[in-house]
Design a protein around this motif. Structure first.
Motif, mmCIF file in Angstrom:
data_model
loop_
_atom_site.group_PDB
_atom_site.id
_atom_site.type_symbol
_atom_site.label_atom_id
_atom_site.label_comp_id
_atom_site.label_asym_id
_atom_site.label_seq_id
_atom_site.Cartn_x
_atom_site.Cartn_y
_atom_site.Cartn_z
ATOM 1 N N ARG A 1 34.719 35.350 -48.759
ATOM 2 C CA ARG A 1 33.316 35.688 -48.940
ATOM 3 C C ARG A 1 33.160 36.759 -50.006
ATOM 4 N NH1 ARG A 1 32.231 40.330 -45.441
ATOM 5 N NH2 ARG A 1 34.029 40.749 -44.101
ATOM 6 N N ILE A 2 31.977 36.823 -50.606
ATOM 7 C CA ILE A 2 31.696 37.904 -51.545
ATOM 8 C C ILE A 2 31.533 39.202 -50.752
ATOM 9 C CG2 ILE A 2 30.655 36.422 -53.288
ATOM 10 C CD1 ILE A 2 27.894 37.364 -52.254
ATOM 11 N N LEU A 3 31.665 40.324 -51.456
ATOM 12 C CA LEU A 3 31.599 41.640 -50.797
ATOM 13 C C LEU A 3 32.444 41.620 -49.526
ATOM 14 C CD1 LEU A 3 27.829 42.675 -51.170
ATOM 15 C CD2 LEU A 3 29.734 43.157 -52.703
ATOM 16 N N SER A 4 33.709 41.304 -49.686
ATOM 17 C CA SER A 4 34.575 41.078 -48.529
ATOM 18 C C SER A 4 34.796 42.320 -47.673
ATOM 19 C CB SER A 4 35.925 40.521 -48.989
ATOM 20 O OG SER A 4 36.553 41.410 -49.904
ATOM 21 N N ASN A 5 34.498 43.509 -48.207
ATOM 22 C CA ASN A 5 34.628 44.732 -47.415
ATOM 23 C C ASN A 5 33.354 45.057 -46.635
ATOM 24 O OD1 ASN A 5 37.282 45.259 -48.223
ATOM 25 N ND2 ASN A 5 36.597 46.277 -50.096
ATOM 26 N N SER A 6 32.276 44.324 -46.910
ATOM 27 C CA SER A 6 31.028 44.538 -46.186
ATOM 28 C C SER A 6 31.050 43.780 -44.870
ATOM 29 C CB SER A 6 29.837 44.069 -47.029
ATOM 30 O OG SER A 6 29.707 44.826 -48.201
ATOM 31 N N GLU A 7 30.036 44.028 -44.048
ATOM 32 C CA GLU A 7 29.928 43.296 -42.788
ATOM 33 C C GLU A 7 29.729 41.809 -43.078
ATOM 34 O OE1 GLU A 7 29.757 45.738 -39.299
ATOM 35 O OE2 GLU A 7 31.222 45.089 -40.751
ATOM 36 N N PRO A 8 30.356 40.926 -42.304
ATOM 37 C CA PRO A 8 30.242 39.483 -42.553
ATOM 38 C C PRO A 8 28.794 38.990 -42.586
ATOM 39 C CG PRO A 8 31.953 39.924 -40.939
ATOM 40 C CD PRO A 8 31.264 41.232 -41.184
ATOM 41 N N GLU A 9 27.941 39.547 -41.730
ATOM 42 C CA GLU A 9 26.540 39.127 -41.689
ATOM 43 C C GLU A 9 25.839 39.413 -43.021
ATOM 44 O OE1 GLU A 9 27.541 40.694 -37.485
ATOM 45 O OE2 GLU A 9 27.983 41.238 -39.550
ATOM 46 N N ILE A 10 26.192 40.560 -43.612
ATOM 47 C CA ILE A 10 25.575 40.932 -44.889
ATOM 48 C C ILE A 10 26.081 40.031 -46.008
ATOM 49 C CG2 ILE A 10 25.574 42.744 -46.670
ATOM 50 C CD1 ILE A 10 25.189 44.783 -44.438
ATOM 51 N N SER A 11 27.385 39.778 -46.037
ATOM 52 C CA SER A 11 27.936 38.872 -47.051
ATOM 53 C C SER A 11 27.298 37.492 -46.978
ATOM 54 C CB SER A 11 29.455 38.738 -46.877
ATOM 55 O OG SER A 11 30.110 39.944 -47.142
ATOM 56 N N LYS A 12 27.148 36.983 -45.751
ATOM 57 C CA LYS A 12 26.578 35.648 -45.570
ATOM 58 C C LYS A 12 25.134 35.594 -46.037
ATOM 59 C CE LYS A 12 25.620 32.160 -42.024
ATOM 60 N NZ LYS A 12 25.659 31.836 -40.578
ATOM 61 N N LYS A 13 24.337 36.583 -45.636
ATOM 62 C CA LYS A 13 22.922 36.582 -46.005
ATOM 63 C C LYS A 13 22.741 36.779 -47.513
ATOM 64 C CE LYS A 13 19.671 36.133 -44.097
ATOM 65 N NZ LYS A 13 18.735 34.975 -43.999
ATOM 66 N N LEU A 14 23.521 37.679 -48.114
ATOM 67 C CA LEU A 14 23.403 37.886 -49.559
ATOM 68 C C LEU A 14 23.821 36.632 -50.317
ATOM 69 C CD1 LEU A 14 22.706 39.838 -51.863
ATOM 70 C CD2 LEU A 14 25.101 40.556 -51.879
#
Length: 357
Positions: free
Chosen positions: A93-106
């Motif tokens: 996922r993109i922004l792999s260090n961010s929370e998975p929910e945030i990566s998915k929504k972005l």
């Protein structure tokens, strides 16, 4: 570069050299874009975050290698200028260090805007073909070829330490060459301090580097009096909506407490987000299950950069869920989303999403 533990050799123009000796030394040489070893990349050429600003004309197409903060920030900006943008990311996922929910929504937001995002992928080689740059990408579905006018490499940064002879100064680094420091910004050599992006850490920020520099200078001159606190440092990815985070992620909290006391609310529960018609986003709060102190706040929302400092203050000063809930917030604001997320631990916010204490 270092000649010994306290002596530096300065190389000036026309081969002239000068030696400097210091009782204390601060290393603040920063970092540079890290370029992956890909067949053909040097021959075809590429852009980095250092020189993307030198473009004088709009690109028709751009492939970005790397889906971290630099890749998504610049990618969305050029996408909105009318460039066809593709991101190739090795992680799932993109922004792999961010929370998975945030990566998915972005990801959903960027794809809706027209960006192509390819994850679990690696660029194996790059060639020139009819004036374009063609990337051969290995994906979990096979080999894919991507043609673009230009390439942006956004695969992280490397420390500017290679030429410093740090081993002569008895200064230890991590496996990537970043300098290891303690909470006083002191290196393994007690007479040498380091600050900024040359230091081994998880977050690279201009404001954080400035704080580190202040602490390093204070301690070098006056003794070890000030400490750096990374736990309450907020970070922001300046996409639209912003990605803003501070403190522990759910994964980090699970590792530390072996349980998750977390809640996620969608931004459509926030009145101001609905008023301005920008409600694609979310807020996630991570809480210590033992005492309900705030451990982490993660936001995908318009203006998140403007109010994530509330989360930083909550973590720095050990505020609890109840203290966030009892703090009167301004209505209607997007910042109120933090309070609503805190209230979601106590009640069903679908019943009334604001103004309930």
């Amino acid at each position: 570069k270092f000649k010994s533990q306290k002596e530096l050799e300065i190389i000036k123009g026309k081969g002239k050299k000068e030696s400097l000796v210091g009782k204390k030394i601060i290393v603040a040489t920063g970092s540079s874009p890290s370029i992956p070893s890909i067949k053909g990349i040097e021959e075809v050429g590429y852009l980095t975050s250092n020189d993307i600003w030198g473009l004088n004309e709009k690109l028709e197409s751009l492939t970005i290698i790397g889906g971290g903060s630099i890749g998504v920030e610049i990618g969305q900006a050029l996408l909105r200028f009318g460039t066809k943008v593709t991101i190739v990311e090795a992680a799932d996922r993109i922004l792999s260090n961010s929370e998975p929910e945030i990566s998915k929504k972005l990801t959903e937001i960027l794809e809706k805007e027209g960006m192509e995002i390819i994850t679990k992928a690696r660029v194996s080689k790059i060639e020139k073909e009819n004036g374009f740059k063609v990337l051969e990408v290995i994906t979990n579905k096979g080999i894919k070829k991507i043609k673009a006018e230009e390439i942006l490499v956004a695969t992280g940064r490397k420390p500017n330490t290679k030429e410093l002879n740090l081993e002569l100064a008895k200064v230890k680094t991590d496996d990537k060459g970043f300098i290891l420091v303690n909470e006083y910004m002191k290196t393994s050599n007690p007479k040498i301090y380091a600050a900024g992006d040359v230091v081994s850490k998880n977050i690279m920020l201009e404001t954080l580097s400035a704080r580190e520099g202040s602490i390093a200078a204070t301690n070098a001159l006056m003794g070890d009096k000030e400490k750096i606190d990374y736990t309450s440092v907020p970070s922001v990815v300046f996409t639209n909506p912003n990605v803003a985070s501070v403190g522990l992620t759910e994964k980090e909290a699970m590792q530390k407490y072996n349980t998750c006391f977390c809640r996620v609310i969608n931004l459509d529960k926030v009145a101001k987000a609905r008023i301005i018609n920008e409600y694609e986003g979310l807020v996630k709060i991570v809480v210590n299950p033992n005492n309900e102190k705030i451990l982490g706040i993660h936001v995908l929302a318009p203006y998140a950069a403007e109010f994530i400092v509330e989360g930083a203050l909550a973590i720095k000063y050990g505020l609890t869920l109840e203290e966030i809930i009892n703090l009167v917030h301004v209505f209607p604001t997007v910042a109120e989303s933090i309070k609503i997320a805190a209230q979601s631990f106590r009640r069903d916010i679908n019943k009334m999403s604001c103004c309930v204490e």
